[in-house]
Design a protein around this motif. Structure first.
Motif, PDB file in Angstrom:
ATOM      1  N   PRO A 167       0.830  -1.217   0.000  1.00 19.44           N
ATOM      2  CA  PRO A 167       0.000   0.000   0.000  1.00 19.44           C
ATOM      3  C   PRO A 167       0.859   1.259   0.000  1.00 19.44           C
ATOM      4  O   PRO A 167       1.923   1.305   0.626  1.00 19.44           O
ATOM      5  CB  PRO A 167      -0.807  -0.127   1.292  1.00 19.44           C
ATOM      6  N   THR A 168       0.381   2.280  -0.677  1.00 15.54           N
ATOM      7  CA  THR A 168       1.125   3.534  -0.759  1.00 15.54           C
ATOM      8  C   THR A 168       1.284   4.173   0.611  1.00 15.54           C
ATOM      9  O   THR A 168       2.332   4.753   0.913  1.00 15.54           O
ATOM     10  CB  THR A 168       0.407   4.507  -1.716  1.00 15.54           C
ATOM     11  N   TRP A 169       0.255   4.058   1.458  1.00 15.01           N
ATOM     12  CA  TRP A 169       0.324   4.680   2.789  1.00 15.01           C
ATOM     13  C   TRP A 169       1.445   4.060   3.616  1.00 15.01           C
ATOM     14  O   TRP A 169       2.076   4.758   4.423  1.00 15.01           O
ATOM     15  CB  TRP A 169      -1.012   4.554   3.512  1.00 15.01           C
ATOM     16  N   MET A 170       1.683   2.771   3.420  1.00 13.88           N
ATOM     17  CA  MET A 170       2.744   2.113   4.184  1.00 13.88           C
ATOM     18  C   MET A 170       4.116   2.643   3.767  1.00 13.88           C
ATOM     19  O   MET A 170       4.966   2.944   4.611  1.00 13.88           O
ATOM     20  CB  MET A 170       2.683   0.601   3.961  1.00 13.88           C
ATOM     21  N   VAL A 171       4.328   2.784   2.448  1.00 20.02           N
ATOM     22  CA  VAL A 171       5.592   3.327   1.962  1.00 20.02           C
ATOM     23  C   VAL A 171       5.761   4.764   2.423  1.00 20.02           C
ATOM     24  O   VAL A 171       6.851   5.190   2.809  1.00 20.02           O
ATOM     25  CB  VAL A 171       5.650   3.248   0.427  1.00 20.02           C
ATOM     26  N   SER A 172       4.657   5.532   2.412  1.00 19.10           N
ATOM     27  CA  SER A 172       4.718   6.922   2.860  1.00 19.10           C
ATOM     28  C   SER A 172       5.116   7.014   4.326  1.00 19.10           C
ATOM     29  O   SER A 172       5.900   7.886   4.720  1.00 19.10           O
ATOM     30  CB  SER A 172       3.360   7.594   2.637  1.00 19.10           C
ATOM     31  N   TYR A 173       4.579   6.099   5.148  1.00 18.76           N
ATOM     32  CA  TYR A 173       4.915   6.092   6.575  1.00 18.76           C
ATOM     33  C   TYR A 173       6.395   5.790   6.778  1.00 18.76           C
ATOM     34  O   TYR A 173       7.065   6.436   7.587  1.00 18.76           O
ATOM     35  CB  TYR A 173       4.064   5.057   7.293  1.00 18.76           C
ATOM     36  N   ILE A 174       6.915   4.810   6.023  1.00 17.58           N
ATOM     37  CA  ILE A 174       8.337   4.459   6.141  1.00 17.58           C
ATOM     38  C   ILE A 174       9.210   5.631   5.713  1.00 17.58           C
ATOM     39  O   ILE A 174      10.222   5.948   6.351  1.00 17.58           O
ATOM     40  CB  ILE A 174       8.640   3.213   5.301  1.00 17.58           C
ATOM     41  N   LEU A 175       8.837   6.309   4.628  1.00 16.38           N
ATOM     42  CA  LEU A 175       9.610   7.463   4.155  1.00 16.38           C
ATOM     43  C   LEU A 175       9.573   8.596   5.168  1.00 16.38           C
ATOM     44  O   LEU A 175      10.577   9.291   5.373  1.00 16.38           O
ATOM     45  CB  LEU A 175       9.063   7.937   2.810  1.00 16.38           C
ATOM     46  N   SER A 176       8.409   8.792   5.816  1.00 14.88           N
ATOM     47  CA  SER A 176       8.313   9.831   6.844  1.00 14.88           C
ATOM     48  C   SER A 176       9.240   9.534   8.009  1.00 14.88           C
ATOM     49  O   SER A 176       9.938  10.430   8.519  1.00 14.88           O
ATOM     50  CB  SER A 176       6.873   9.951   7.344  1.00 14.88           C
ATOM     51  N   LEU A 177       9.280   8.270   8.418  1.00 17.33           N
ATOM     52  CA  LEU A 177      10.164   7.878   9.510  1.00 17.33           C
ATOM     53  C   LEU A 177      11.623   8.075   9.122  1.00 17.33           C
ATOM     54  O   LEU A 177      12.417   8.604   9.897  1.00 17.33           O
ATOM     55  CB  LEU A 177       9.899   6.413   9.878  1.00 17.33           C
ATOM     56  N   ARG A 178      11.955   7.671   7.900  1.00 18.67           N
ATOM     57  CA  ARG A 178      13.346   7.809   7.449  1.00 18.67           C
ATOM     58  C   ARG A 178      13.735   9.283   7.321  1.00 18.67           C
ATOM     59  O   ARG A 178      14.840   9.672   7.687  1.00 18.67           O
ATOM     60  CB  ARG A 178      13.519   7.107   6.102  1.00 18.67           C
ATOM     61  N   GLN A 179      12.825  10.104   6.803  1.00 15.32           N
ATOM     62  CA  GLN A 179      13.128  11.520   6.667  1.00 15.32           C
ATOM     63  C   GLN A 179      13.307  12.171   8.032  1.00 15.32           C
ATOM     64  O   GLN A 179      14.168  13.041   8.208  1.00 15.32           O
ATOM     65  CB  GLN A 179      12.012  12.217   5.880  1.00 15.32           C
ATOM     66  N   CYS A 180      12.514  11.747   9.007  1.00 19.38           N
ATOM     67  CA  CYS A 180      12.661  12.264  10.370  1.00 19.38           C
ATOM     68  C   CYS A 180      14.036  11.911  10.922  1.00 19.38           C
ATOM     69  O   CYS A 180      14.704  12.740  11.541  1.00 19.38           O
ATOM     70  CB  CYS A 180      11.561  11.703  11.261  1.00 19.38           C
ATOM     71  N   ILE A 181      14.476  10.677  10.669  1.00 14.45           N
ATOM     72  CA  ILE A 181      15.800  10.249  11.135  1.00 14.45           C
ATOM     73  C   ILE A 181      16.887  11.066  10.451  1.00 14.45           C
ATOM     74  O   ILE A 181      17.845  11.532  11.082  1.00 14.45           O
ATOM     75  CB  ILE A 181      15.995   8.747  10.863  1.00 14.45           C
ATOM     76  N   ASN A 182      16.745  11.266   9.126  1.00 14.01           N
ATOM     77  CA  ASN A 182      17.734  12.057   8.389  1.00 14.01           C
ATOM     78  C   ASN A 182      17.821  13.481   8.911  1.00 14.01           C
ATOM     79  O   ASN A 182      18.909  14.056   9.028  1.00 14.01           O
ATOM     80  CB  ASN A 182      17.379  12.071   6.900  1.00 14.01           C
ATOM     81  N   ASP A 183      16.655  14.073   9.228  1.00 12.48           N
ATOM     82  CA  ASP A 183      16.641  15.441   9.740  1.00 12.48           C
ATOM     83  C   ASP A 183      17.316  15.527  11.106  1.00 12.48           C
ATOM     84  O   ASP A 183      18.066  16.465  11.383  1.00 12.48           O
ATOM     85  CB  ASP A 183      15.196  15.955   9.835  1.00 12.48           C
ATOM     86  N   LYS A 184      17.064  14.523  11.964  1.00 15.19           N
ATOM     87  CA  LYS A 184      17.647  14.542  13.299  1.00 15.19           C
ATOM     88  C   LYS A 184      19.158  14.340  13.258  1.00 15.19           C
ATOM     89  O   LYS A 184      19.909  14.971  14.003  1.00 15.19           O
ATOM     90  CB  LYS A 184      17.002  13.461  14.169  1.00 15.19           C
ATOM     91  N   LEU A 185      19.596  13.434  12.366  1.00 20.48           N
ATOM     92  CA  LEU A 185      21.018  13.092  12.321  1.00 20.48           C
ATOM     93  C   LEU A 185      21.781  13.888  11.273  1.00 20.48           C
ATOM     94  O   LEU A 185      22.985  13.715  11.110  1.00 20.48           O
ATOM     95  CB  LEU A 185      21.180  11.595  12.031  1.00 20.48           C
ATOM     96  N   ARG A 186      21.053  14.739  10.524  1.00 22.65           N
ATOM     97  CA  ARG A 186      21.668  15.620   9.531  1.00 22.65           C
ATOM     98  C   ARG A 186      22.413  14.837   8.459  1.00 22.65           C
ATOM     99  O   ARG A 186      23.528  15.169   8.065  1.00 22.65           O
ATOM    100  CB  ARG A 186      22.634  16.613  10.202  1.00 22.65           C
ATOM    101  N   PHE A 187      21.785  13.765   7.980  1.00 25.54           N
ATOM    102  CA  PHE A 187      22.355  13.028   6.867  1.00 25.54           C
ATOM    103  C   PHE A 187      22.115  13.816   5.588  1.00 25.54           C
ATOM    104  O   PHE A 187      21.293  14.717   5.522  1.00 25.54           O
ATOM    105  CB  PHE A 187      21.732  11.635   6.740  1.00 25.54           C
ATOM    106  N   ARG A 188      22.820  13.395   4.512  1.00 22.33           N
ATOM    107  CA  ARG A 188      22.670  14.056   3.221  1.00 22.33           C
ATOM    108  C   ARG A 188      21.247  13.873   2.712  1.00 22.33           C
ATOM    109  O   ARG A 188      20.690  12.784   2.721  1.00 22.33           O
ATOM    110  CB  ARG A 188      23.641  13.449   2.190  1.00 22.33           C
ATOM    111  N   LYS A 189      20.661  14.958   2.243  1.00 22.99           N
ATOM    112  CA  LYS A 189      19.294  14.901   1.751  1.00 22.99           C
ATOM    113  C   LYS A 189      19.293  14.695   0.238  1.00 22.99           C
ATOM    114  O   LYS A 189      20.279  14.936  -0.444  1.00 22.99           O
ATOM    115  CB  LYS A 189      18.539  16.188   2.104  1.00 22.99           C
ATOM    116  N   TYR A 190      18.153  14.245  -0.274  1.00 21.25           N
ATOM    117  CA  TYR A 190      18.030  13.988  -1.687  1.00 21.25           C
ATOM    118  C   TYR A 190      17.726  15.289  -2.425  1.00 21.25           C
ATOM    119  O   TYR A 190      17.120  16.211  -1.899  1.00 21.25           O
ATOM    120  CB  TYR A 190      16.908  12.981  -1.950  1.00 21.25           C
TER     121      TYR A 190
END
Length: 593
Positions: A295-318
């Motif tokens: 489901p698209t909502w599931m992928v969206s949730y995973i991407l939201s979690l990953r983006q939150c982690i990237n923002d907190k840890l200041r990883f390189r953004k796309y």
């Protein structure tokens, strides 16, 4: 594949050599446009780019070899131009007949100011420079993304399609503003402008779409299809985008009113299912094609979690938002290209099939079976695989073989149900299972050696024997665990190792909490955890390790803060205890040995 047609010269007079400037000429689409202009002849091409101050050419590249010859003959020239500096643009556009503006796409999205200065302010600077230099024609490469906000499908959208007021991706928002500036500048001081909107450009030298798909395939995520997988999309081969720019420049030269100041969609005129196109690219490079629908909502949730982690840890953004990529992958986006065909004289010069073949050939170094990939896969091993021993267990828990993993999970789930969820006691379930095994083995043993022409193989007695080495290893392991436990008890009995004491207390406390739940719940959680945690850790290894580092850093900071707030006497006692413990540790080890 290079194709030259009469469409490229439909409106021009080839008795004269004209001068053009390709801003962003070393980018993905810029290189393709420069190559096509040089192959057509009749153009003096000024390649302008901000990527480097000196031109670096690859001798093995056909397009770079062509550019090198053109530089030697004077048909082409290179100039470093920063679009944030109007004076540099004026210098390179002096005496030019047409300017092709292909802005960079590999921008750092976390620096909004820089993106705005390059895209929006850069468009203003290009317009002012063209007016100052008396350039007659300006063709701007925009994108079909400027009419897509991710909320609805677009089916055969034409130029009358209303642009959304809000975009999910910052770069698309800025490009939409730049496009508006280019169109508003039409017919001011004799400057004629035109905007092209290619849909999902791809081809050799692509820096976004194909590399993204390959990275997803390497991580194992490319096997998933977001949504139904039936959504259609238009893709445009880079050579066709370059051809459309030349058609637009020639049409503007004829001063056709229906073209100046307008925007046109550019496609390959061959809509295809988005995931079918992805399958063609990945399959051509030797990777597994997407086949698991989620489901698209599931992928969206995973991407939201990953983006939150990237923002907190200041990883390189796309350079493009992952959420926006998800919207592109799960929505229908097809466009009507009839206006470009009618007014620009555009028609694709390379078919979608040939374009895909050329793209796959150009990315052969990223193919799964290439020597480079083989070397990388052989030497690089994930931490999760090392932790699991790099054997059959690792292959199962990391989903290397989906059929084997699913079979193992289903078998364990059935065993779990048999012993814990069917309502019987553990002993009765074990007795029933042993009874079934006994009946099966006895029945198998009394079968005839030949049944209806089929040979029944007998079970060798060695299958029921335990090797002596396995027994010795088991006893040795039990002895080691017993001795290790006895050693820990001796250290606790001496009352000297406070660290060991706290570890044991914490372990027993969590053991008490775990035992407060039923055994069935614990085993069920462990089963699900084993088949998901290692796989997730392998996919997001750097992010999870980063979280661990942040937590460790926070614990150490909290420890330091606590020590600084304690009375001096207690701090002194703890420091003396640590020194004493370090001095006694070798003696304890020696005594144990």
């Amino acid at each position: 594949m290079v194709v030259t047609t009469a469409n490229d010269v439909a409106f021009g007079d080839w008795s004269e050599t004209r001068t053009c400037v390709v801003l962003g000429g070393r980018g993905f689409l810029g290189r393709t446009l420069v190559t096509r202009l040089l192959r057509l002849g009749g153009w003096i091409v000024r390649v302008a780019d901000s990527s480097s101050h000196s031109l670096q050419l690859d001798p093995s590249s056909a397009s770079d070899s062509l550019l090198s010859d053109a530089l030697c003959s004077g048909q082409a020239s290179f100039c470093h131009v920063d679009v944030r500096d109007t004076s540099q643009i004026i210098k390179v556009t002096k005496g030019a007949d047409v300017v092709f503006y292909m802005e960079p796409t590999d921008l750092d999205t976390h620096d909004f100011c820089n993106c705005y200065m390059i895209i929006v302010q850069g468009a203003k600077n290009v317009i002012n420079a063209c007016r100052e230099s008396k350039v007659r024609r300006l063709v701007y490469n925009s994108s079909a993304d400027v009419v897509f906000d991710g909320s609805q499908d677009i089916l055969n959208g034409d130029e009358s399609f209303t642009c959304p007021g809000k975009f999910q991706d910052m770069l698309i928002d800025l490009k939409f503003q730049a496009e508006g500036l280019i169109r508003l500048a039409n017919n001011i001081d004799g400057l004629l402008t035109c905007v092209l909107r290619p849909s999902n450009a791809f081809g050799p030298g692509d820096t976004q779409l194909v590399p993204l798909l390959v990275n997803l395939a390497k991580s194992g995520l490319a096997k998933f299809v977001a949504g139904s997988g039936e959504n259609m999309s238009d893709f445009t081969y880079a050579e066709n985008v370059a051809h459309a720019h030349i058609c637009a420049a020639e049409t503007l030269d004829s001063r056709i009113v229906s073209v100046a100041g307008k925007a046109f969609f550019i496609t390959n005129l061959e809509p295809v299912m988005f995931w079918e196109f992805v399958s063609l690219i990945l399959g051509g490079l030797g990777y597994q094609r997407p086949f698991i629908k989620v489901p698209t909502w599931m992928v969206s949730y995973i991407l939201s979690l990953r983006q939150c982690i990237n923002d907190k840890l200041r990883f390189r953004k796309y350079s493009v938002s992952p959420h926006y990529i998800l919207q592109l992958a799960s929505h229908t986006r097809t466009f009507d290209c009839s206006a470009a065909q009618k007014h620009l004289g555009y028609s694709p010069v390379v078919s979608l099939e040939d374009g895909v073949k050329s793209t796959i050939e150009s990315f052969s170094h990223l193919a799964k079976d290439s020597s480079f990939m083989t070397y990388s896969n052989f030497n690089e091993q994930s931490k999760a695989e090392k932790l699991l021993g790099s054997g059959i267990v690792a292959d199962v828990l990391l989903w290397r073989d989906e059929k084997r993993t699913f079979t193992c999970f289903l078998t364990l789930a059935l065993v779990f149900y048999w012993f814990f969820l069917c309502g019987s006691t553990f002993m009765s379930s074990t007795a029933k299972l042993l009874l079934l095994v006994t009946v099966f083995l006895y029945g198998y043993g009394i079968l005839s050696s030949n049944i209806c022409g089929f040979t029944v193989e007998r079970i060798s007695s060695s299958c029921f024997e335990i090797p002596e080495s396995a027994v010795k290893n088991s006893i040795r392991s039990m002895s080691y665990m017993w001795n290790r436990g006895a050693r820990n008890i001796r250290l606790l009995a001496k009352g000297e190792d406070w660290g060991k004491f706290f570890k044991v207390v914490v372990f027993l406390y969590f053991a008490k909490l775990s035992l407060s739940y039923s055994l069935a719940v614990l085993i069920g959680i462990a089963l699900v955890f084993a088949f998901t945690a290692f796989f997730v850790y392998e996919q997001y290894e750097s992010e999870i390790d980063g979280i661990g580092e942040v937590l460790f850093y926070g614990i150490m900071e909290s420890k330091g803060l606590l020590l600084r707030t304690l009375p001096a006497s207690i701090t002194s006692f703890l420091q003396n205890y640590n020194i004493l413990h370090e001095e006694k540790a070798p003696a304890v080890v020696k005594e144990w040995e």
